[in-house]
Design a protein around this motif. Structure first.
Motif, PDB file in Angstrom:
ATOM      1  N   LYS A  44       0.857  -1.072  -0.054  1.00  0.00           N
ATOM      2  CA  LYS A  44       0.057  -0.119   0.103  1.00  0.00           C
ATOM      3  C   LYS A  44       0.952   1.373  -0.112  1.00  0.00           C
ATOM      4  O   LYS A  44       0.607   2.117  -0.757  1.00  0.00           O
ATOM      5  CB  LYS A  44      -0.939   0.051   1.303  1.00  0.00           C
ATOM      6  CG  LYS A  44      -1.882  -1.193   1.249  1.00  0.00           C
ATOM      7  CD  LYS A  44      -2.580  -1.117   2.403  1.00  0.00           C
ATOM      8  CE  LYS A  44      -2.055  -1.400   3.808  1.00  0.00           C
ATOM      9  NZ  LYS A  44      -1.162  -2.422   4.192  1.00  0.00           N
ATOM     10  N   SER A  45       1.843   1.257   0.884  1.00  0.00           N
ATOM     11  CA  SER A  45       2.892   2.186   0.849  1.00  0.00           C
ATOM     12  C   SER A  45       3.646   2.521  -0.365  1.00  0.00           C
ATOM     13  O   SER A  45       3.772   3.873  -0.798  1.00  0.00           O
ATOM     14  CB  SER A  45       3.618   2.326   2.048  1.00  0.00           C
ATOM     15  OG  SER A  45       3.083   2.257   3.149  1.00  0.00           O
ATOM     16  N   THR A  46       3.690   1.255  -0.756  1.00  0.00           N
ATOM     17  CA  THR A  46       4.611   1.664  -2.099  1.00  0.00           C
ATOM     18  C   THR A  46       3.683   1.862  -3.325  1.00  0.00           C
ATOM     19  O   THR A  46       4.208   2.911  -4.139  1.00  0.00           O
ATOM     20  CB  THR A  46       5.098   0.086  -2.550  1.00  0.00           C
ATOM     21  OG1 THR A  46       5.712  -0.535  -1.429  1.00  0.00           O
ATOM     22  CG2 THR A  46       5.818   0.010  -4.019  1.00  0.00           C
ATOM     23  N   MET A 151      -2.646   9.633   1.795  1.00  0.00           N
ATOM     24  CA  MET A 151      -2.602   9.564   3.445  1.00  0.00           C
ATOM     25  C   MET A 151      -2.141   8.092   3.729  1.00  0.00           C
ATOM     26  O   MET A 151      -2.972   7.334   3.361  1.00  0.00           O
ATOM     27  CB  MET A 151      -3.870  10.051   4.163  1.00  0.00           C
ATOM     28  CG  MET A 151      -4.048  11.462   3.536  1.00  0.00           C
ATOM     29  SD  MET A 151      -5.515  12.119   4.535  1.00  0.00           S
ATOM     30  CE  MET A 151      -4.654  12.590   5.954  1.00  0.00           C
ATOM     31  N   ASP A 152      -1.046   8.057   4.401  1.00  0.00           N
ATOM     32  CA  ASP A 152      -0.627   6.704   4.553  1.00  0.00           C
ATOM     33  C   ASP A 152      -0.775   6.465   6.258  1.00  0.00           C
ATOM     34  O   ASP A 152      -0.047   6.649   7.053  1.00  0.00           O
ATOM     35  CB  ASP A 152       0.858   6.454   4.178  1.00  0.00           C
ATOM     36  CG  ASP A 152       1.417   4.983   4.287  1.00  0.00           C
ATOM     37  OD1 ASP A 152       0.588   3.883   4.620  1.00  0.00           O
ATOM     38  OD2 ASP A 152       2.522   4.777   3.833  1.00  0.00           O
ATOM     39  N   GLU A 153      -1.763   5.587   6.457  1.00  0.00           N
ATOM     40  CA  GLU A 153      -2.239   5.390   7.729  1.00  0.00           C
ATOM     41  C   GLU A 153      -2.075   6.571   8.929  1.00  0.00           C
ATOM     42  O   GLU A 153      -1.316   6.279   9.859  1.00  0.00           O
ATOM     43  CB  GLU A 153      -1.220   3.989   8.469  1.00  0.00           C
ATOM     44  CG  GLU A 153      -1.262   2.972   7.662  1.00  0.00           C
ATOM     45  CD  GLU A 153      -0.811   1.760   8.061  1.00  0.00           C
ATOM     46  OE1 GLU A 153      -0.694   1.640   9.244  1.00  0.00           O
ATOM     47  OE2 GLU A 153      -0.096   0.937   7.349  1.00  0.00           O
ATOM     48  N   PRO A 154      -2.607   7.765   8.512  1.00  0.00           N
ATOM     49  CA  PRO A 154      -2.219   8.911   9.290  1.00  0.00           C
ATOM     50  C   PRO A 154      -2.680   8.911  10.775  1.00  0.00           C
ATOM     51  O   PRO A 154      -2.082   9.487  11.558  1.00  0.00           O
ATOM     52  CB  PRO A 154      -3.114  10.123   8.361  1.00  0.00           C
ATOM     53  CG  PRO A 154      -4.263   9.396   7.767  1.00  0.00           C
ATOM     54  CD  PRO A 154      -3.438   7.834   7.537  1.00  0.00           C
TER      55      PRO A 154
HETATM   56 MG   LIG Z   1       2.600   0.964   4.890  1.00  0.00          MG
END
Ligand SMILES: [Mg+2]
Ligand SMILES: Nc1ncnc2c1ncn2[C@@H]1O[C@H](COP(=O)(O)OP(=O)(O)OP(=O)(O)O)[C@@H](O)[C@H]1O
Lengths: 249, 261
Positions: A44-46, A151-154
């Protein structure tokens, strides 16, 4: 709704040999709130970093039908610069874009006010609570008036109450500014509350396994979390996530 | 702990020790060339004031020059290392070799190379060698410790390499650098004095030489006077750099925050 961006067969294999995502196809429409959920390590982050242009895909491409818009990014940690006060932290994007100091300050002051920190411009990060730091991080992201917010798991590190109030504020900001949001979360309930659409990914290498549309009421509040409509959405996301996990096993 | 106690207790102890020392030296009639009384040392400060002042100035100047040189070259090289892995791989081993070789062993060579007529220059180089490494090593570490997500954010907004260095990496490295400066300040002083010993009594005229000279002539009280000056210099350098550290970090760094409260 028009298409803002689409990923076509995007794959990413890191130098270490890890294949994070494989042949990911995803279309994001202008103005929608899209959540990306999936097991840890599924890429997901990628995917967010590829969309932001921070890393290049190994294969496939990202298409922007009407051009690449201004992009904001919010991480799981507030990632503020401890030597800058809240105002100067929020000013960073404008400063890097070469906007005149006075103008940049006025705009970042306004951004701080919009996340409820109008009085805290002079406070240094260490003087702020976890929730307030995240608010500064959001102010920084919206200061440059992005059209797309990644937004990455903010809110993953925040307590439940803080998280809920930030959820409501985020929805309001996104609606007011017409921002498209791609939101990564591990929380089924958070994605059910926020999203117009939830995309579920398989374990690594990640690909899309379910695409769930949610008909959201315009006004969401605490009471909404108790409606059958909400629990139904959460149930569908949860089932799809469980399905994705079991298919890998 | 009451604040005044932190100053009054050590001062009281110091006075008590000096008084006992004065009394003991008279009472047991300790020879002057073994252990002079504090009053004799004080007298030496008066009698040898011209020589001591000149020697202090010489040593002080070399320490400051070496320290500033170490600061500039250390930070510059650290910036170079942070920009290019190849440069770091090529140069770092040599910086380490320079650091681990005892300064006292290098000193005669340096003195020969620059010549006895330029002894100040030799002392400067030697003090620089010992002061340089902590600054290089710590600043390099600090520059590399920048938050990866912040670097990504800078890149997202189209920041240049120079902007990332100036606005992100250098401020982030500041606590590392200031910590290293406290170590290097002391090392520069040690380096300058040790180098003078190693150079032998030639044309050098600093506090190291004063101690050697006074020792040769059994002027033990002058040795003590020079030693006292060296301690004061060392302590002053440390406190000045600690004050600088506090002034620069007090708003944001945890190390300075705890002292504020
Ligand atoms: Mg991640
Ligand atoms: N820079 C990198 N170099 C090598 N491997 C990487 C790199 N970044 C991520 N990976 C690997 O790629 C895979 C996907 O990582 P990614 O961070 O995108 O997952 P994620 O879905 O965000 O996970 P999480 O939910 O735990 O945040 C993981 O196995 C990770 O170890």
């Amino acid at each position: 709704m028009t298409s803002l961006l689409s990923l076509h067969g995007v794959s990413k294999t890191f130098d270490s040999g890890t294949q994070a995502i494989a042949a990911l196809d995803l279309e994001v429409r202008t103005g929608e709130f899209l959540s990306l959920v999936g097991p840890s390590g599924c890429g997901k982050s990628t995917a967010l970093r590829i969309i932001a242009g921070l890393i290049a895909p190994t294969m496939g491409n990202v298409a922007w039908p009407s051009g690449r818009p201004e992009i904001g990014f919010v991480f799981q940690e507030p990632t503020l610069m401890p030597w800058r006060n809240a105002l100067d932290n929020a000013r960073l994007p404008l400063e890097l874009k070469g906007i005149a100091r006075a103008d940049a300050e006025a705009r970042s002051r306004q951004a701080l006010a919009r996340v409820g920190l109008g009085e805290f411009g002079h406070a240094y990060p260490r003087e702020l609570s976890g929730g307030m730091k995240m608010r500064v991080s959001i102010a920084r992201a919206i200061a440059a008036h992005p059209k797309l917010l990644l937004m990455d798991e903010p809110f993953a590190a925040l307590d439940e109450l803080t998280r809920q109030s930030l959820n409501d504020d985020l929805l309001k900001l996104a609606r007011e500014d017409g921002i498209t949001v791609i939101f990564v979360t591990h929380s089924v309930y958070e994605s059910a509350y926020l999203s117009d659409r939830v995309v579920v990914m398989t374990p690594r290498p990640g690909r899309v396994t379910a695409d769930i549309a949610i008909a959201q009421p315009a006004d969401r509040s605490v009471a909404y979390r108790l409606t059958p409509q909400f629990t139904d959405a959460a149930g569908r996301i949860s089932a799809a996530l469980g399905d994705a996990m079991s298919r890998a096993a | 702990m009451k604040r005044w106690l932190t100053y009054s207790v050590p001062v009281a102890l110091g006075i008590a020790v000096l008084a006992f020392w004065e009394w003991a030296v008279t009472h047991w009639q300790v020879p002057r060339f073994v252990l002079p009384a504090p009053s004799a040392i004080a007298q030496s400060f008066v009698d040898d004031r011209a020589q001591l002042a000149a020697a202090t100035w010489t040593t002080f100047r070399i320490v400051i020059e070496a320290f500033v040189l170490a600061l500039v070259t250390g930070v510059a090289l650290a910036i170079l290392f942070a920009q290019s892995r190849i440069v770091e791989l090529a140069l770092y081993p040599y910086a380490v070799i320079l650091q681990v070789t005892p300064i006292i062993a290098i000193a005669p060579l340096i003195v020969i190379w620059v010549g006895y007529e330029h002894i100040d220059r030799a002392l400067l180089i030697l003090a620089w060698i010992v002061a340089f490494f902590p600054i290089l090593a710590n600043t390099t570490l600090g520059l590399r410790s920048a938050d990866r997500n912040l670097i990504d954010l800078f890149r997202l907004y189209g920041a240049s390499r120079w902007q990332i260095l100036w606005k992100l990496q250098l401020p982030g490295a500041l606590p590392y650098l200031l910590g290293a400066m406290k170590i290097s300040g002391g090392l520069a002083l040690i380096g300058a004095v040790v180098a003078e010993f190693a150079a032998g009594t030639g044309t050098a005229t600093g506090l190291g030489w004063t101690i050697t000279e006074a020792g040769n002539r059994l002027h033990i009280e002058t040795m003590f006077a020079a030693l006292a000056i060296l301690s004061v210099l060392g302590v002053a350098i440390f406190f000045l750099l600690s004050a600088l550290e506090w002034a620069l970090l007090r708003h944001w760094h945890e190390s300075a925050v705890s002292r504020q409260e």
